[in-house]
Design an enzyme around this catalytic site. Structure first.
Site, PDB file in Angstrom:
ATOM      1  N   GLN A   1      -2.492  -1.726  -0.174  1.00 28.91           N
ATOM      2  CA  GLN A   1      -3.735  -1.348  -0.841  1.00 28.91           C
ATOM      3  C   GLN A   1      -4.461  -0.245  -0.065  1.00 28.91           C
ATOM      4  O   GLN A   1      -5.659  -0.291   0.174  1.00 28.91           O
ATOM      5  CB  GLN A   1      -4.644  -2.567  -1.029  1.00 28.91           C
ATOM      6  CG  GLN A   1      -4.089  -3.579  -2.008  1.00 28.91           C
ATOM      7  CD  GLN A   1      -5.108  -4.609  -2.439  1.00 28.91           C
ATOM      8  OE1 GLN A   1      -6.222  -4.684  -1.915  1.00 28.91           O
ATOM      9  NE2 GLN A   1      -4.741  -5.416  -3.412  1.00 28.91           N
ATOM     10  N   ALA A   2      -3.669   0.768   0.315  1.00 31.30           N
ATOM     11  CA  ALA A   2      -4.188   1.868   1.129  1.00 31.30           C
ATOM     12  C   ALA A   2      -4.097   3.212   0.427  1.00 31.30           C
ATOM     13  O   ALA A   2      -4.755   4.167   0.835  1.00 31.30           O
ATOM     14  CB  ALA A   2      -3.430   1.932   2.458  1.00 31.30           C
TER      15      ALA A   2
ATOM     16  N   ASP B   1       5.164   6.527  -7.740  1.00 32.93           N
ATOM     17  CA  ASP B   1       5.313   7.260  -6.482  1.00 32.93           C
ATOM     18  C   ASP B   1       6.748   7.264  -5.956  1.00 32.93           C
ATOM     19  O   ASP B   1       7.077   8.056  -5.064  1.00 32.93           O
ATOM     20  CB  ASP B   1       4.404   6.664  -5.397  1.00 32.93           C
ATOM     21  CG  ASP B   1       2.938   6.955  -5.630  1.00 32.93           C
ATOM     22  OD1 ASP B   1       2.621   7.774  -6.514  1.00 32.93           O
ATOM     23  OD2 ASP B   1       2.107   6.352  -4.928  1.00 32.93           O
TER      24      ASP B   1
ATOM     25  N   LYS C   1       2.786   8.431   2.818  1.00 34.47           N
ATOM     26  CA  LYS C   1       2.350   9.741   2.317  1.00 34.47           C
ATOM     27  C   LYS C   1       0.831   9.793   2.301  1.00 34.47           C
ATOM     28  O   LYS C   1       0.127   8.778   2.268  1.00 34.47           O
ATOM     29  CB  LYS C   1       2.909  10.003   0.915  1.00 34.47           C
ATOM     30  CG  LYS C   1       2.538   8.981  -0.164  1.00 34.47           C
ATOM     31  CD  LYS C   1       1.208   9.194  -0.840  1.00 34.47           C
ATOM     32  CE  LYS C   1       0.963   8.213  -1.987  1.00 34.47           C
ATOM     33  NZ  LYS C   1      -0.425   8.247  -2.501  1.00 34.47           N
TER      34      LYS C   1
ATOM     35  N   GLY D   1       1.365   4.665  -0.227  1.00 35.87           N
ATOM     36  CA  GLY D   1       2.699   4.595  -0.814  1.00 35.87           C
ATOM     37  C   GLY D   1       3.703   3.772  -0.043  1.00 35.87           C
ATOM     38  O   GLY D   1       4.911   3.994  -0.210  1.00 35.87           O
ATOM     39  N   GLY D   2       3.261   2.813   0.763  1.00 36.01           N
ATOM     40  CA  GLY D   2       4.205   2.071   1.594  1.00 36.01           C
ATOM     41  C   GLY D   2       5.276   1.352   0.810  1.00 36.01           C
ATOM     42  O   GLY D   2       6.472   1.467   1.114  1.00 36.01           O
ATOM     43  N   GLY D   3       4.893   0.604  -0.222  1.00 34.20           N
ATOM     44  CA  GLY D   3       5.876  -0.116  -1.019  1.00 34.20           C
ATOM     45  C   GLY D   3       6.824   0.812  -1.745  1.00 34.20           C
ATOM     46  O   GLY D   3       8.033   0.549  -1.826  1.00 34.20           O
ATOM     47  N   SER D   4       6.307   1.911  -2.263  1.00 28.30           N
ATOM     48  CA  SER D   4       7.143   2.885  -2.960  1.00 28.30           C
ATOM     49  C   SER D   4       8.130   3.546  -2.005  1.00 28.30           C
ATOM     50  O   SER D   4       9.290   3.779  -2.346  1.00 28.30           O
ATOM     51  CB  SER D   4       6.269   3.955  -3.620  1.00 28.30           C
ATOM     52  OG  SER D   4       5.448   3.387  -4.619  1.00 28.30           O
ATOM     53  N   SER D   5       7.682   3.854  -0.800  1.00 25.03           N
ATOM     54  CA  SER D   5       8.567   4.454   0.193  1.00 25.03           C
ATOM     55  C   SER D   5       9.672   3.484   0.594  1.00 25.03           C
ATOM     56  O   SER D   5      10.840   3.865   0.733  1.00 25.03           O
ATOM     57  CB  SER D   5       7.761   4.876   1.420  1.00 25.03           C
ATOM     58  OG  SER D   5       8.579   5.546   2.354  1.00 25.03           O
TER      59      SER D   5
END
Length: 284
Positions: free
Chosen positions: A100-101, A140, A12, A104-108
């Site tokens: 750490q961007a 997120d 996102k 939302g990669g981990g949340s997705s």
């Protein structure tokens, strides 16, 4: 069903991110528009009959090893406990979204895991219960269960679906990352931005929803991580107006037309992305 392969988990971008206050428990109140883009991780799920939950790291484009207890494993365990199933799963995760961007990669990944495992295990929790599990995993995660772009408020739990025009973006992730906690702990963080409205967002005076508002976390992030400012300067050199997404360190800019980009530093990740019509798992 014995397996589900090639499950997409999209990143996102926060079109803006305003901090409007702080609760007594320390959690920050926010307003934002979360937009799904076609930069995705991929997950594979294979049924286990022994109840165990295991995960294989299928590699990362940034060569980052996954922690033993990431959000995907925690999501699987939370759903297993809530549903009472005796089944387990082996998960394969191919990381493409950088950590750490602020993307939302981990949340997705966690949200896609919850949706896929309901189907694989043949369980179906009430929507409110699934949302509660998601919020317990991270602020997120509920958004990624919602199925599309959204106006997000509160601590991330108040989600209003939103339509956005199709558009292209340049997304830049510098080599340096930013831990979210360090930004939210900063005494310099602005926490009193005036409350906005969806109507005001949709009727943005500049004529583009992609120019609305700002990111309250950006000034603190730039002070903590000079590469955030350097990435914004690089976008400015392309005559693009950039801003940070989430808590960074990734930045992005709306690209009004197709264009060639200047060469970026070799350890940065630069992608041209499109927003999505809907989450790939919408309706699951």
């Amino acid at each position: 069903m014995k397996a589900i392969y090639d499950v997409a988990a999209p990143a996102k971008l926060n079109l803006f991110l305003h901090i409007t206050g702080r609760r007594p428990d320390g959690y920050h109140l926010l307003q934002s528009v979360f937009m799904l883009i076609d930069w995705c991780d991929t997950l594979h799920f294979e049924l286990r009959q022994d109840g165990r939950i295991t995960r294989t790291d299928l590699g990362s484009e940034a060569s980052e090893a996954l922690p033993a207890e990431d959000l995907v494993v925690r999501a699987a365990r939370a759903l297993q406990h809530a549903s009472g199933t005796a089944l387990g799963v082996h998960i394969g995760l191919k990381k493409r979204i950088p950590s750490q961007a602020g993307m939302g990669g981990g949340s997705s990944d966690a949200a896609s895991c919850l949706l896929a495992l309901q189907r694989l295990w043949g369980v179906r929790l009430p929507a409110a219960q699934l949302q509660a599990i998601a919020l317990g995993l991270g602020a997120d995660v509920p958004f990624f269960l919602s199925g599309g772009h959204a106006w997000v408020e509160g601590v991330g739990e108040k989600i209003t679906p939103l339509a956005l025009p199709a558009a292209r973006f340049v997304v830049v992730k510098p080599a340096a990352g930013l831990p979210t906690d360090a930004i939210f702990r900063s005494p310099g963080l602005k926490r009193d931005t005036e409350t906005a409205t969806i109507r005001g967002f949709a009727a943005n005076a500049n004529g583009s929803v992609y120019e609305f508002g700002h990111n309250d976390l950006q000034p603190v992030a730039q002070a903590l991580c000079p590469q955030v400012g350097q990435s914004l300067d690089w976008l400015s050199m392309q005559h693009l107006q950039g801003r940070m997404t989430g808590s960074g360190s990734a930045v992005f800019a709306h690209m009004p037309h197709e264009m060639e980009l200047a060469v970026a530093p070799g350890d940065w990740q630069v992608r041209k992305c499109s927003n999505l019509d809907a989450h790939p798992l919408a309706g699951w």
